[in-house]
Scaffold this active site. Structure first.
Site, short mmCIF file in Angstrom:
data_model
loop_
_atom_site.label_atom_id
_atom_site.label_comp_id
_atom_site.label_asym_id
_atom_site.label_seq_id
_atom_site.Cartn_x
_atom_site.Cartn_y
_atom_site.Cartn_z
N ALA A 57 0.77 -1.25 -0.02
CA ALA A 57 0.01 0.16 0.13
C ALA A 57 0.81 1.35 0.04
O ALA A 57 2.23 1.00 0.68
CB ALA A 57 -0.96 -0.01 1.26
N GLY B 278 0.62 -5.25 0.79
CA GLY B 278 -0.45 -5.21 0.13
C GLY B 278 -0.09 -5.98 -1.14
O GLY B 278 -1.05 -6.43 -1.69
N GLU C 136 -0.50 -9.48 -0.38
CA GLU C 136 -1.83 -9.78 0.05
C GLU C 136 -2.63 -9.68 -1.35
O GLU C 136 -3.67 -10.74 -1.44
CB GLU C 136 -2.47 -8.83 0.88
CG GLU C 136 -1.79 -8.59 2.41
CD GLU C 136 -2.02 -7.49 2.85
OE1 GLU C 136 -1.74 -6.35 2.74
OE2 GLU C 136 -2.77 -7.63 4.28
N GLU D 215 4.89 -4.74 7.56
CA GLU D 215 4.12 -3.65 8.17
C GLU D 215 4.53 -3.29 9.80
O GLU D 215 4.23 -2.31 9.96
CB GLU D 215 2.61 -4.07 8.30
CG GLU D 215 1.84 -4.17 6.94
CD GLU D 215 1.91 -5.22 6.14
OE1 GLU D 215 2.56 -6.24 6.46
OE2 GLU D 215 1.30 -5.18 5.15
N1 COA Z 1 4.59 3.24 -0.90
C1 COA Z 1 5.08 4.36 -1.24
N2 COA Z 1 6.08 4.36 -1.95
C2 COA Z 1 7.06 3.30 -2.46
C3 COA Z 1 6.66 2.14 -1.60
C4 COA Z 1 5.37 2.06 -0.89
N3 COA Z 1 5.03 0.74 -0.37
N4 COA Z 1 7.70 1.45 -1.97
C5 COA Z 1 8.43 1.98 -2.64
N5 COA Z 1 8.05 3.24 -2.84
C6 COA Z 1 8.98 4.45 -3.50
C7 COA Z 1 9.97 4.77 -2.67
O1 COA Z 1 9.65 5.56 -1.71
C8 COA Z 1 10.78 5.32 -3.75
O2 COA Z 1 10.19 6.68 -4.22
P1 COA Z 1 11.10 7.91 -4.55
O3 COA Z 1 11.76 7.68 -5.68
O4 COA Z 1 10.28 8.95 -4.71
O5 COA Z 1 11.89 8.02 -3.03
C9 COA Z 1 10.37 4.56 -5.17
O6 COA Z 1 9.34 3.87 -4.69
C10 COA Z 1 11.57 3.53 -5.18
O7 COA Z 1 11.80 2.56 -3.83
P2 COA Z 1 13.43 2.55 -3.56
O8 COA Z 1 12.98 2.56 -1.85
O9 COA Z 1 14.18 3.88 -3.66
O10 COA Z 1 13.82 1.42 -4.01
P3 COA Z 1 14.95 0.32 -3.27
O11 COA Z 1 15.16 -0.61 -4.46
O12 COA Z 1 15.70 1.04 -2.53
O13 COA Z 1 13.92 -0.58 -2.04
C11 COA Z 1 11.79 -1.60 -1.40
C12 COA Z 1 12.85 -1.26 -2.61
C13 COA Z 1 10.81 -2.38 -1.75
C14 COA Z 1 12.95 -2.55 -0.55
C15 COA Z 1 11.63 -0.35 -0.41
O14 COA Z 1 11.01 0.43 -1.45
C16 COA Z 1 10.60 -0.56 0.42
O15 COA Z 1 10.94 -1.24 1.63
N6 COA Z 1 9.28 -0.35 0.23
C17 COA Z 1 8.41 -0.36 0.96
C18 COA Z 1 7.79 -1.78 1.43
C19 COA Z 1 6.63 -1.66 2.60
O16 COA Z 1 7.03 -1.61 3.59
N7 COA Z 1 5.66 -2.23 1.89
C20 COA Z 1 4.38 -2.35 2.85
C21 COA Z 1 3.60 -1.04 3.26
S1 COA Z 1 2.44 -1.39 4.09
#
Ligand code: COA
Length: 258
Positions: free
Chosen positions: A64, A109, A112, A132
């Site tokens: 999400a 999400g 999920e 989460e």
């Molecule tokens: N919501 C909003 N934005 C998200 C996102 C999410 N769930 N997951 C990734 N993004 C965005 C990042 O903020 C980044 O945006 P920016 O360039 O404007 O800063 C872009 O997507 C690329 O992600 P980034 O974190 O730079 O890539 P990465 O390769 O370094 O890491 C992940 C990848 C997936 C490990 C990391 O993005 C992450 O941990 N995301 C969140 C996952 C999460 O907690 N999901 C559950 C949500 S309830």
């Protein structure tokens, strides 16, 4: 649609979540479009199988959209959870098989969403997780319920309580995905599986989904009742006559979805 691409080719609907700058994270617009796609799929008689995937080579869906969380009130959180759950239940209740082609991060999400699909195939680079707890929230789109049902409480709680990510190979070992393929082959391998489904009787698949999805949470006796009534209903179709006749005539059946 801005964030969800929808195409139909040879009776297969391809639903691709395409918000690559945010790793296909689910915001309100993505959820709305996803819902619209599955409402259209329900009505469309040409579509026989659905393949759901993420655009690009990095993410299926990274969860999400976290940007919404800081200002979200508890009441809004409840509504958001119910909304996501309803859309994912719409997917799960589809009478056409829905296959998730998980091509990268499937977190929160995203994991999920994959679990709401009937079958899951992952690329070797796919990563699954329910992170989460790292954000001070919990899974709210069905993760606390579908994950233990799919992989058992032990594996589910390990993922849900630690937030740790697991690779595709491990996801296959615990039964979270059906199989793992190289990323370059993922779509063609999933299409092969969809192709095998296209050869079978559509009404049989619809009734099978009804019996399995409707029965899996029921006591066995009630589930068996549901199966018997689905078995009865499938005998009202023309295709069941064709299926048996074709077998007896040593020819391939020509199912008409009737
Ligand atoms: N919501 C909003 N934005 C998200 C996102 C999410 N769930 N997951 C990734 N993004 C965005 C990042 O903020 C980044 O945006 P920016 O360039 O404007 O800063 C872009 O997507 C690329 O992600 P980034 O974190 O730079 O890539 P990465 O390769 O370094 O890491 C992940 C990848 C997936 C490990 C990391 O993005 C992450 O941990 N995301 C969140 C996952 C999460 O907690 N999901 C559950 C949500 S309830």
């Amino acid at each position: 649609m801005d964030f969800v691409k929808f195409e139909i080719r040879e009776q297969i609907a391809y639903v691709t979540i395409d918000r690559q700058t945010k790793l296909n994270a689910l915001n309100k617009a993505v959820l709305d479009e996803l819902e619209q796609c599955f409402l259209d799929i329900k009505k469309n008689t040409e579509i026989r199988v659905v393949i759901l995937t993420g655009a690009g080579e990095k993410a299926f869906v990274a969860g999400a959209d976290i940007n919404q969380f800081p200002s979200m009130t508890p009441e809004e959180a409840y509504t958001f959870s119910k909304r996501g759950q309803a859309i994912f239940s719409l997917i799960e209740s589809s009478r056409k098989p829905v296959i998730a082609a998980v091509n990268g991060f499937a977190l929160g999400g995203g994991c999920e969403l994959a679990m709401a699909c009937h079958l899951r195939y992952a690329s070797e680079n796919a990563v699954f997780g329910q992170p989460e707890v790292k954000l001070g929230v919990i899974a709210g789109f069905g993760g606390t319920q579908r994950l233990p049902r799919i992989v058992g409480t032990g594996h589910a709680l390990e993922m849900l309580l630690t937030g740790k990510m697991i690779k595709a190979k491990k996801a296959a070992e615990i039964g979270l995905v059906n199989d793992v393929f190289p990323l370059s082959e993922l779509m063609s391998r999933v299409e092969e599986i969809a192709g095998v489904m296209l050869q079978q009787a559509p009404q049989s698949q619809a009734f099978t989904l009804r019996a399995v999805n409707g029965g899996v949470e029921l006591p066995l006796e009630n589930g068996l009742d549901l199966e018997a009534s689905a078995f009865q209903d499938v005998f009202r179709t023309e295709d069941r006559v064709e299926g048996a006749r074709a077998f007896l005539d040593h020819r391939l059946p020509e199912f008409k979805n009737k």
